[in-house]
Motif scaffolding. Structure first.
Motif, short mmCIF file in Angstrom:
data_model
loop_
_atom_site.label_atom_id
_atom_site.label_comp_id
_atom_site.label_asym_id
_atom_site.label_seq_id
_atom_site.Cartn_x
_atom_site.Cartn_y
_atom_site.Cartn_z
N GLY A 13 0.82 -1.21 0.00
CA GLY A 13 0.00 0.00 0.00
C GLY A 13 0.84 1.25 0.00
O GLY A 13 2.07 1.21 -0.10
N LEU A 14 0.15 2.36 0.11
CA LEU A 14 0.77 3.67 0.23
C LEU A 14 0.68 4.10 1.68
O LEU A 14 -0.36 3.92 2.31
N VAL A 15 1.76 4.65 2.19
CA VAL A 15 1.73 5.14 3.57
C VAL A 15 2.18 6.59 3.60
O VAL A 15 2.97 7.04 2.80
N LYS A 16 1.61 7.30 4.52
CA LYS A 16 2.00 8.69 4.79
C LYS A 16 2.54 8.68 6.21
O LYS A 16 1.82 8.47 7.17
N ILE A 17 3.84 8.87 6.31
CA ILE A 17 4.51 8.86 7.60
C ILE A 17 4.42 10.26 8.20
O ILE A 17 4.68 11.25 7.51
N LYS A 18 4.06 10.33 9.46
CA LYS A 18 3.97 11.62 10.14
C LYS A 18 5.30 12.37 10.01
O LYS A 18 6.37 11.81 10.23
N GLY A 19 5.23 13.63 9.62
CA GLY A 19 6.41 14.45 9.46
C GLY A 19 7.00 14.43 8.06
O GLY A 19 7.90 15.18 7.75
N LYS A 20 6.52 13.54 7.19
CA LYS A 20 7.00 13.46 5.81
C LYS A 20 5.93 14.02 4.88
O LYS A 20 4.73 13.90 5.14
N GLN A 21 6.36 14.63 3.80
CA GLN A 21 5.42 15.23 2.84
C GLN A 21 4.92 14.22 1.81
O GLN A 21 3.77 14.25 1.41
N ASN A 22 5.82 13.36 1.34
CA ASN A 22 5.49 12.46 0.24
C ASN A 22 4.89 11.14 0.74
O ASN A 22 5.21 10.69 1.83
N LEU A 23 4.08 10.56 -0.12
CA LEU A 23 3.58 9.21 0.14
C LEU A 23 4.68 8.22 -0.21
O LEU A 23 5.48 8.47 -1.11
N ALA A 24 4.70 7.11 0.47
CA ALA A 24 5.68 6.06 0.20
C ALA A 24 4.97 4.75 -0.09
O ALA A 24 4.07 4.36 0.65
N ARG A 25 5.36 4.10 -1.18
CA ARG A 25 4.85 2.76 -1.47
C ARG A 25 5.68 1.77 -0.67
O ARG A 25 6.90 1.87 -0.61
N THR A 83 -15.49 -0.12 5.03
CA THR A 83 -15.58 1.18 5.71
C THR A 83 -15.75 2.31 4.69
O THR A 83 -16.60 3.18 4.86
N PHE A 84 -14.93 2.30 3.65
CA PHE A 84 -14.99 3.38 2.66
C PHE A 84 -16.29 3.37 1.85
O PHE A 84 -16.73 4.41 1.37
N MET A 85 -16.91 2.21 1.71
CA MET A 85 -18.20 2.16 1.02
C MET A 85 -19.28 2.82 1.87
O MET A 85 -20.21 3.42 1.33
N ARG A 86 -19.13 2.73 3.19
CA ARG A 86 -20.09 3.38 4.09
C ARG A 86 -19.75 4.85 4.29
O ARG A 86 -20.64 5.70 4.29
N VAL A 87 -18.47 5.13 4.52
CA VAL A 87 -18.00 6.49 4.78
C VAL A 87 -16.80 6.74 3.86
O VAL A 87 -15.68 6.33 4.18
N PRO A 88 -17.02 7.37 2.72
CA PRO A 88 -15.92 7.57 1.77
C PRO A 88 -14.77 8.37 2.38
O PRO A 88 -14.97 9.21 3.26
N PRO A 89 -13.56 8.10 1.91
CA PRO A 89 -12.41 8.86 2.39
C PRO A 89 -12.48 10.30 1.91
O PRO A 89 -13.24 10.62 0.99
N PRO A 90 -11.69 11.20 2.50
CA PRO A 90 -11.72 12.60 2.06
C PRO A 90 -11.29 12.75 0.60
O PRO A 90 -10.64 11.88 0.04
N ASP A 91 -11.66 13.87 0.01
CA ASP A 91 -11.37 14.11 -1.40
C ASP A 91 -9.88 14.06 -1.72
O ASP A 91 -9.50 13.68 -2.83
N ASP A 92 -9.03 14.43 -0.77
CA ASP A 92 -7.59 14.44 -1.04
C ASP A 92 -6.91 13.09 -0.79
O ASP A 92 -5.71 12.95 -0.94
N TRP A 93 -7.68 12.07 -0.44
CA TRP A 93 -7.14 10.73 -0.21
C TRP A 93 -6.65 10.13 -1.52
O TRP A 93 -7.33 10.19 -2.53
N ARG A 94 -5.46 9.57 -1.50
CA ARG A 94 -4.89 8.95 -2.70
C ARG A 94 -4.61 7.47 -2.49
O ARG A 94 -3.82 6.89 -3.23
N GLY A 95 -5.22 6.90 -1.50
CA GLY A 95 -5.05 5.48 -1.24
C GLY A 95 -4.16 5.18 -0.05
O GLY A 95 -3.94 4.04 0.31
N GLU A 96 -3.66 6.24 0.57
CA GLU A 96 -2.66 6.05 1.62
C GLU A 96 -3.27 5.68 2.96
O GLU A 96 -4.41 5.99 3.27
N LEU A 97 -2.44 5.04 3.74
CA LEU A 97 -2.69 4.81 5.16
C LEU A 97 -1.86 5.88 5.87
O LEU A 97 -0.65 5.97 5.66
N ARG A 98 -2.50 6.69 6.65
CA ARG A 98 -1.76 7.70 7.40
C ARG A 98 -1.19 7.03 8.63
O ARG A 98 -1.91 6.42 9.41
N PHE A 99 0.11 7.13 8.78
CA PHE A 99 0.81 6.33 9.76
C PHE A 99 1.65 7.22 10.66
O PHE A 99 2.42 8.05 10.19
#
Length: 124
Positions: free
Chosen positions: A30-42, A105-121
């Motif tokens: 998956g894609l992760v967004k590490i706290k303190g980092k700007q870019n997503l990481a695969r 979960t996302f089918m019930r409550v869609p992610p925010p518009d700026d979501w790109r598939g990442e897990l915020r970590f």
């Protein structure tokens, strides 16, 4: 180490490691967004798919990556269908359950518009 617990796999590597050792074969986790980092990481799990191009493991990895592409594009039903088939074929693999729960979960409550598939970590 924390990402191994999130995805319930023994080894997680990043894009740089994947590029250094391409023959190993990898399943994208998956894609992760590490706290303190700007870019997503695969992030990826190394596998033996590169050893036998005709293997069932390679076909399974390709189906997994197709499901993940649908997931990133918010094509929930397509992703769900593929992940369900993979889970039925390999019920011991916890990654499929993880994505099926996220899709539900996302089918019930869609992610925010700026979501790109990442897990915020957040690394503690």
């Amino acid at each position: 180490e924390s990402l191994t617990r999130v995805f319930n796999v023994p080894i997680v590597v990043g894009e740089n490691t994947r590029k250094l050792f391409p023959a190993a074969g990898y399943r994208e986790l998956g894609l992760v967004k590490i706290k303190g980092k700007q870019n997503l990481a695969r992030v990826f799990e190394p596998s033996q798919t590169g050893m036998d191009p005709d293997s069932t493991l390679l076909a399974k990895t390709q189906r997994h990556n197709t499901a993940l592409a649908h997931y990133y594009q918010r094509q929930w039903l397509d992703a769900q269908t593929i992940f369900r088939r993979l889970a039925e074929a390999d019920p011991a693999d916890p990654l499929y359950k993880y994505y099926l729960e996220r899709i539900d979960t996302f089918m019930r409550v869609p992610p925010p518009d700026d979501w790109r598939g990442e897990l915020r970590f957040t690394v503690a």
